[in-house]
Scaffold this active site. Structure first.
Site, PDB file in Angstrom:
ATOM      1  CG  ASN A 141      -1.590   1.109   1.234  1.00  0.00           C
ATOM      2  OD1 ASN A 141      -2.301   2.146   1.078  1.00  0.00           O
ATOM      3  ND2 ASN A 141      -0.867   2.056   3.103  1.00  0.00           N
ATOM      4  CB  SER A 151      -4.738   5.576  -7.890  1.00  0.00           C
ATOM      5  OG  SER A 151      -5.381   6.313  -8.064  1.00  0.00           O
ATOM      6  CE1 TYR A 163      -0.315   8.198  -6.432  1.00  0.00           C
ATOM      7  CE2 TYR A 163      -2.458   9.022  -7.512  1.00  0.00           C
ATOM      8  CZ  TYR A 163      -1.912   8.566  -6.728  1.00  0.00           C
ATOM      9  OH  TYR A 163      -2.390   7.753  -5.543  1.00  0.00           O
ATOM     10  CB  ALA A 213       3.336   6.931 -15.266  1.00  0.00           C
ATOM     11  CE  LYS A 266      -0.506   5.029  -6.687  1.00  0.00           C
ATOM     12  NZ  LYS A 266      -0.643   3.948  -5.462  1.00  0.00           N
ATOM     13  CB  ILE A 284      -9.507   7.381  -0.049  1.00  0.00           C
ATOM     14  CG1 ILE A 284     -10.071   6.119  -1.007  1.00  0.00           C
ATOM     15  CG2 ILE A 284      -9.869   7.218   1.095  1.00  0.00           C
ATOM     16  CD1 ILE A 284     -12.128   6.028  -0.837  1.00  0.00           C
TER      17      ILE A 284
END
Ligand code: NAD
Length: 252
Positions: free
Chosen positions: A92, A144, A157, A159, A161, A190
């Site tokens: 995570n 994500s 970010y 790329a 995920k 979230i």
């Protein structure tokens, strides 16, 4: 009646002292799991350890930078040394920040990919080696909605995920024969420390009104519950899947 699906199971969680990671650690622990909690933030890990210990809940904390393969190998080694096995990995840990595409420096690009994609790979591979020896296991990778659709100012970010989504599918193909299931979770918005940068109330209200059919932003427990489902026997025939947890945002 509370569920107790993970009695005595060993669950390794990276980024376990952050918003989603901590709630996930609590969720698995409530259902009987023993938690191995990794993060690069020693102070927050110590706090997590205190909280768990005060409530009589077993936890092993591992100060680890997931972008360093040596540190990752050591964290997995210590987990197996302590508990003999790893039943579930919740992969995570991650970072995010906004940056115009034209402004992203090679250093920023590398750091984002180093933590969010390379780190995910190092932890998954090292843990999977142990799971192959055990002949079973569950790996849950944090992706994500930004790994499925683009969003301005998040090229690095997005790329990283997107990479996690295809890493997950490939791992599922290769590890299925070893009785290891591998799935990804793709949360939308979230509310956690990570989202604080964009948590201006007017922005959030407009975001909800125009983008989220369920009319609210997500909570860490919305994601933790999906991790728990995917790790459970109820998901025994699910692998290589990406589950979107976004209040319906990607439906239009
Ligand atoms: N919050 C959201 O809206 C959202 C949406 C989609 C996906 N995600 C993903 O969920 C995950 C958790 O995010 P969060 O919102 O709980 O954020 P957070 O900032 O609260 O938690 C991030 C965690 O990762 C750890 N971490 C960061 N860099 C690390 C490193 N190099 N080595 C080890 N640990 C490291 C932090 O210490 C922290 O424990 C991330 O992968 C993030 O990309 C979050």
């Amino acid at each position: 009646m509370a569920l107790a699906r993970f009695e005595g199971k060993i669950v390794l969680i990276t980024g376990a002292d952050g918003g989603i990671g901590k709630t996930t650690a609590e969720r698995f622990s409530e259902e009987g799991a023993v938690i191995a909690a990794a993060s690069n933030n020693a102070e927050r890990l110590a706090e997590l350890e205190r909280e768990f210990t005060d409530r009589g809940r077993p936890i092993l904390t591992l100060t680890t930078d997931v972008s360093d393969p040596g540190q990752v190998a050591e964290a997995v080694r210590r987990t197996v040394e302590s508990f003999g096995r790893i039943d579930v990995l919740v992969n995570n840990a991650g970072i995010a920040w906004e940056e115009d595409f034209l402004e992203i420096t090679p250093e920023h690009w590398r750091r984002m990919l180093d933590v969010n994609l390379n780190g995910m790979f190092f932890v998954a591979q090292e843990t999977a080696k142990q799971m192959v020896r055990q002949g079973e296991g569950v790996i849950l990778n944090m992706a994500s909605t930004n790994g499925l659709v683009g969003e301005a100012k998040y090229a690095h970010y997005n790329a990283s995920k997107g990479g996690v989504v295809l890493l997950t599918k490939t791992m599922a193909i290769e590890l299925g024969a070893s009785n290891i299931r591998v799935n990804a979770v793709c949360p939308g918005y979230i509310q956690t420390q990570m989202s604080e940068a964009i948590d201006d109330p007017a922005f959030v209200a407009e975001y909800i009104r125009t983008k989220i059919p369920l009319g609210r932003v997500g909570k860490a427990k919305d994601v933790a519950g999906v991790f728990a489902f995917l790790a459970s026997e109820d998901a025994a025939f699910i692998t290589g899947e990406t589950i979107v947890v976004d209040g319906g945002q990607l439906t239009f």
